[in-house]
Design a protein around this motif. Sequence first.
Motif, PDB file in Angstrom:
ATOM      1  N   ILE A   1      78.082  45.807  -8.289  1.00  0.00           N
ATOM      2  CA  ILE A   1      77.204  45.014  -9.151  1.00  0.00           C
ATOM      3  C   ILE A   1      77.259  43.537  -8.785  1.00  0.00           C
ATOM      4  N   SER A   2      78.438  43.039  -8.494  1.00  0.00           N
ATOM      5  CA  SER A   2      78.552  41.622  -8.124  1.00  0.00           C
ATOM      6  C   SER A   2      77.821  41.332  -6.824  1.00  0.00           C
ATOM      7  N   TYR A   3      77.780  42.306  -5.924  1.00  0.00           N
ATOM      8  CA  TYR A   3      77.043  42.131  -4.669  1.00  0.00           C
ATOM      9  C   TYR A   3      75.532  42.101  -4.926  1.00  0.00           C
ATOM     10  N   ILE A   4      75.061  42.988  -5.799  1.00  0.00           N
ATOM     11  CA  ILE A   4      73.622  43.079  -6.089  1.00  0.00           C
ATOM     12  C   ILE A   4      73.117  41.831  -6.800  1.00  0.00           C
ATOM     13  N   PHE A   5      73.877  41.325  -7.758  1.00  0.00           N
ATOM     14  CA  PHE A   5      73.408  40.219  -8.600  1.00  0.00           C
ATOM     15  C   PHE A   5      74.034  38.878  -8.233  1.00  0.00           C
ATOM     16  N   GLY A   6      74.952  38.863  -7.300  1.00  0.00           N
ATOM     17  CA  GLY A   6      75.541  37.601  -6.867  1.00  0.00           C
ATOM     18  C   GLY A   6      76.406  36.937  -7.915  1.00  0.00           C
ATOM     19  N   VAL A   7      77.212  37.732  -8.631  1.00  0.00           N
ATOM     20  CA  VAL A   7      78.056  37.195  -9.695  1.00  0.00           C
ATOM     21  C   VAL A   7      79.512  37.536  -9.414  1.00  0.00           C
ATOM     22  N   SER A   8      80.411  37.017 -10.241  1.00  0.00           N
ATOM     23  CA  SER A   8      81.822  37.337 -10.115  1.00  0.00           C
ATOM     24  C   SER A   8      82.079  38.760 -10.598  1.00  0.00           C
ATOM     25  N   LYS A   9      83.218  39.289 -10.228  1.00  0.00           N
ATOM     26  CA  LYS A   9      83.542  40.677 -10.570  1.00  0.00           C
ATOM     27  C   LYS A   9      83.578  40.937 -12.069  1.00  0.00           C
ATOM     28  N   PRO A  10      84.165  40.061 -12.886  1.00  0.00           N
ATOM     29  CA  PRO A  10      84.152  40.325 -14.334  1.00  0.00           C
ATOM     30  C   PRO A  10      82.760  40.353 -14.937  1.00  0.00           C
ATOM     31  N   SER A  11      81.837  39.617 -14.323  1.00  0.00           N
ATOM     32  CA  SER A  11      80.474  39.579 -14.854  1.00  0.00           C
ATOM     33  C   SER A  11      79.773  40.925 -14.752  1.00  0.00           C
ATOM     34  N   SER A  12      80.287  41.798 -13.898  1.00  0.00           N
ATOM     35  CA  SER A  12      79.686  43.129 -13.781  1.00  0.00           C
ATOM     36  C   SER A  12      79.735  43.865 -15.115  1.00  0.00           C
ATOM     37  N   TYR A  13      80.771  43.604 -15.906  1.00  0.00           N
ATOM     38  CA  TYR A  13      80.868  44.233 -17.223  1.00  0.00           C
ATOM     39  C   TYR A  13      79.757  43.735 -18.133  1.00  0.00           C
ATOM     40  N   CYS A  14      79.477  42.433 -18.101  1.00  0.00           N
ATOM     41  CA  CYS A  14      78.386  41.866 -18.913  1.00  0.00           C
ATOM     42  C   CYS A  14      77.056  42.510 -18.545  1.00  0.00           C
ATOM     43  N   ILE A  15      76.840  42.728 -17.256  1.00  0.00           N
ATOM     44  CA  ILE A  15      75.577  43.302 -16.794  1.00  0.00           C
ATOM     45  C   ILE A  15      75.451  44.752 -17.235  1.00  0.00           C
ATOM     46  N   LEU A  16      76.534  45.513 -17.112  1.00  0.00           N
ATOM     47  CA  LEU A  16      76.510  46.906 -17.567  1.00  0.00           C
ATOM     48  C   LEU A  16      76.181  46.997 -19.055  1.00  0.00           C
ATOM     49  N   VAL A  17      76.861  46.193 -19.848  1.00  0.00           N
ATOM     50  CA  VAL A  17      76.639  46.204 -21.296  1.00  0.00           C
ATOM     51  C   VAL A  17      75.227  45.743 -21.627  1.00  0.00           C
ATOM     52  N   GLY A  18      74.775  44.683 -20.951  1.00  0.00           N
ATOM     53  CA  GLY A  18      73.457  44.123 -21.239  1.00  0.00           C
ATOM     54  C   GLY A  18      72.317  45.051 -20.905  1.00  0.00           C
ATOM     55  N   PHE A  19      72.487  45.887 -19.875  1.00  0.00           N
ATOM     56  CA  PHE A  19      71.427  46.806 -19.474  1.00  0.00           C
ATOM     57  C   PHE A  19      71.486  48.134 -20.217  1.00  0.00           C
TER      58      PHE A  19
END
Length: 304
Positions: free
Chosen positions: A70-88
């Motif tokens: 997820i961090s590779y796809i969206f260009g964010v830090s690793k912890p931010s992947s959790y925010c993206i999962l929850v948000g989607f």
Amino acid sequence: MQKTFLGISSVILFISMLIFPKAVLLGASNGLLLWFHIIIPTLFPFLLLSTFLLSTKNICYITNMFGSFISYIFGVSKPSSYCILVGFLCGYPLGAKTVADFVRDGLISQEEGRYLLSFCNNTSPSFIMNYLVLKTLNKEKLLLPTLFILFFSSYLISIFERKRYHFTPLNRHFSFHKPVWSIEAFDLAVLDSFESLVKIGGYIIFFSVLLTLCQQIPFRSPIFQIIFSSLEITNGLKLLANLPFSFQTRYILCVGLTAFGGFCSVAQTNCMLHDTGLSICSYTKQKLAAAVTASILCMLYCKI
């Protein structure tokens, strides 16, 4: 000027509530039932679990599983992947709450939080499939296209917004070496989750009342109905589905409103952002951009 406008609007709203008490009762009842029968059962488990995982430092297991991709796809830090999962996956306003919690706890920078907020606070897939497609549109064949349009429009917004926000993903912000389990943490998670649910319920009831009062206006033009629908997504979709337009037009309008989320979701998001420095004005503009993007994609799909 802004204070004067808000003051006058409050007086007008108060007088309207006195003139139309039945509409107020109907709107409040609809909002309360929506909150009790739909929002609490669908949102509370995710709120509770997310808060508990964060407070006990156990979300490291999730970020270790999905973070790199997820961090590779969206260009964010690793912890931010959790925010993206929850948000989607979990729906309004859990994505915004998660981003706000991460910013407050110093797990991500404020600038990265602004970027995440621009695209990862969305309508849940469950709502899209069950309420929008199956109940409102009654077209099962639109399940996959609608999900793709709404998710892809958010991804396109993320690509555009990535150029505006300059931050360096720093994974060292998120070094949880010793996850813990604690009954005290669970108790606090329950209290925090119910506090958030009460706030969400208050906004749902208020905007349901506001929408019901707006429908007392004698003008029945479709333009007014489209404007009124933007107040609250669930009742707004009902209004759009009953407009005297072709199915394609109603479909495009419904998808656009779902991408935006309605002003009720904006208010819910705003109450989650206190003490973070994240801007609700920027968020609102980004959600409107997502609505336009999703509508355009929907138009292209209808033509194809």
